[in-house]
Scaffold this active site. Structure first.
Site, PDB file in Angstrom:
ATOM      1  N   LEU A 139       0.823  -1.204   0.000  1.00 52.08           N
ATOM      2  CA  LEU A 139       0.000   0.000   0.000  1.00 52.08           C
ATOM      3  C   LEU A 139       0.861   1.260   0.000  1.00 52.08           C
ATOM      4  CD1 LEU A 139      -2.318  -1.525   2.697  1.00 52.08           C
ATOM      5  CD2 LEU A 139      -2.986  -1.135   0.315  1.00 52.08           C
ATOM      6  N   PRO A 140       0.262   2.411  -0.350  1.00 51.27           N
ATOM      7  CA  PRO A 140       1.076   3.625  -0.548  1.00 51.27           C
ATOM      8  C   PRO A 140       1.695   4.227   0.699  1.00 51.27           C
ATOM      9  CG  PRO A 140      -1.014   3.754  -1.752  1.00 51.27           C
ATOM     10  CD  PRO A 140      -1.117   2.585  -0.839  1.00 51.27           C
ATOM     11  N   THR A 185       5.959   0.730   2.366  1.00 52.66           N
ATOM     12  CA  THR A 185       6.984   1.494   3.067  1.00 52.66           C
ATOM     13  C   THR A 185       6.283   2.483   3.978  1.00 52.66           C
ATOM     14  OG1 THR A 185       8.548   1.282   1.240  1.00 52.66           O
ATOM     15  CG2 THR A 185       8.973   3.021   2.828  1.00 52.66           C
ATOM     16  N   LYS A 232      14.529   0.083   4.838  1.00 52.59           N
ATOM     17  CA  LYS A 232      13.965   0.608   3.593  1.00 52.59           C
ATOM     18  C   LYS A 232      14.092   2.128   3.503  1.00 52.59           C
ATOM     19  CE  LYS A 232      11.896   0.948  -0.303  1.00 52.59           C
ATOM     20  NZ  LYS A 232      10.507   0.568  -0.595  1.00 52.59           N
ATOM     21  N   LYS A 257       7.344  11.000   0.041  1.00 53.42           N
ATOM     22  CA  LYS A 257       6.801  10.432   1.276  1.00 53.42           C
ATOM     23  C   LYS A 257       7.866   9.661   2.045  1.00 53.42           C
ATOM     24  CE  LYS A 257       5.092   6.514   1.284  1.00 53.42           C
ATOM     25  NZ  LYS A 257       5.518   5.124   1.597  1.00 53.42           N
TER      26      LYS A 257
END
Length: 329
Positions: A92-93, A123, A198, A273
């Site tokens: 998911l975003p 992430t 990450k 983001k």
């Protein structure tokens, strides 16, 4: 309900022993997959083509329909996915989407099975991952964070790198599933450490992509051909993934977003983001990240200038079209 024939995990079988029980073959026990964007769609497709029964959900009907045509089963909500599958992967975003999919009224945790393995490859910030892990544990389920590296090209090829944060005793069960979608599956530590790895990786990636774009733009303005300069960089000390695999100049490589008007790939808004997550972490830990901070500002500016949905390598286009700093006469 979907009316699927589901084989439940036999009582007493640990997740870490899951792959060793012949009665629970991948074709018998469905895998849930939620989030069918540029990355998730290819990851789910790899599971389908490699013999798994996959139950999918996404808020975009066209994405679901595309996977259904390739053999996936369809659910109407995250809760329905969790009710049908003992293993669920989410891609998911951002943190808010993960929280909604797991904790919302029709979320995974509202119907998750005891003993289920939940793997989030989004992430997000490490704190959110840790919080969801605790809530999953309250439901007798196991949650791991496993963000990925490699981009859309690796997602399609099934060669992603997974950075896993979770209980060591259950790691083998996660690795067994993730290996169908990636080439490298690395346990980083407890829940949240996958996300830490990450955001550090993506901060470095953003900095290197900006550096490659600056160098190639400068070289061209000085009269060098982009392919020639890229070839030199890729056998010299400036070589990196942003130059030798994901080159940002259109026409240098085929099959990368820069040669497709920067469509597909990893969006600039998503990079902004991730850089924001890295900046929050650097502030909390008092870690100096001056280049990471500048990269964050560059990608945020790009979002404001119309690049939000373009691949993050479009930083080359942004830099190469900026007006000269030479003072006007």
């Amino acid at each position: 309900m979907l009316g699927l024939r589901v084989v439940r995990i036999t009582s007493g079988i640990s997740l870490r022993n899951f792959s060793r029980h012949a009665t629970l073959k991948s074709s018998q026990s469905p895998v849930g997959f939620i989030g069918l964007g540029n990355m998730g769609a290819s990851m789910a497709e790899n599971l389908v083509t490699k013999g798994h029964r996959v139950v999918v959900y996404d808020v975009v009907p066209e994405s679901v329909a595309a996977l259904e045509k390739k053999g996936a089963l369809v659910a109407s909500s995250p809760a329905e996915v969790a009710a049908q599958a003992d293993r669920v992967v989410t891609m998911l975003p951002a943190s808010r989407h993960v929280q909604d999919v797991y904790e919302g009224p029709n979320g995974i945790l509202s119907s998750v099975r005891g003993g289920a393995l939940l793997i989030d490859s989004s992430t997000i910030d490490p704190t959110t991952a840790i919080d969801i892990s605790k809530k999953a544990s309250d439901k007798a389920a196991v949650f791991m964070d496993a963000p990925v590296s490699g981009g859309v090209v690796a997602a399609k090829a099934g060669t992603l790198t997974f950075m896993v944060g979770g209980d060591e005793a259950e790691y083998d069960a996660a690795k067994d599933l993730l290996s169908f979608m990636g080439k490298n599956v690395i346990r980083c530590g407890n829940v949240g450490t996958g996300q830490t790895a990450k955001i550090c990786n993506n901060m470095l990636l953003a900095v290197s992509m900006i550096g490659v774009s600056e160098a190639l733009n400068l070289g061209q303005r000085l009269g060098l051909d982009a392919k020639t300069l890229s070839g030199i960089l890729n056998i010299s000390t400036g070589r990196c993934w942003s130059s030798d695999t994901y080159n940002p100049v259109p026409g240098v490589f085929d099959g990368v977003p820069s040669s497709n008007d920067y469509n597909g790939g990893f969006g600039t808004a998503l990079m902004a983001k991730d850089l924001g997550l890295a900046q929050v972490a650097s502030t909390e830990t008092l870690s100096p990240t001056p280049l990471g901070s500048l990269a964050h500002q560059i990608y945020r500016t790009m979002c404001q200038k119309g690049y939000a949905e373009k691949d993050f390598s479009s930083v080359y286009k942004y830099l190469s079209t900026e007006e000269s700093c030479e003072p006007k006469q």
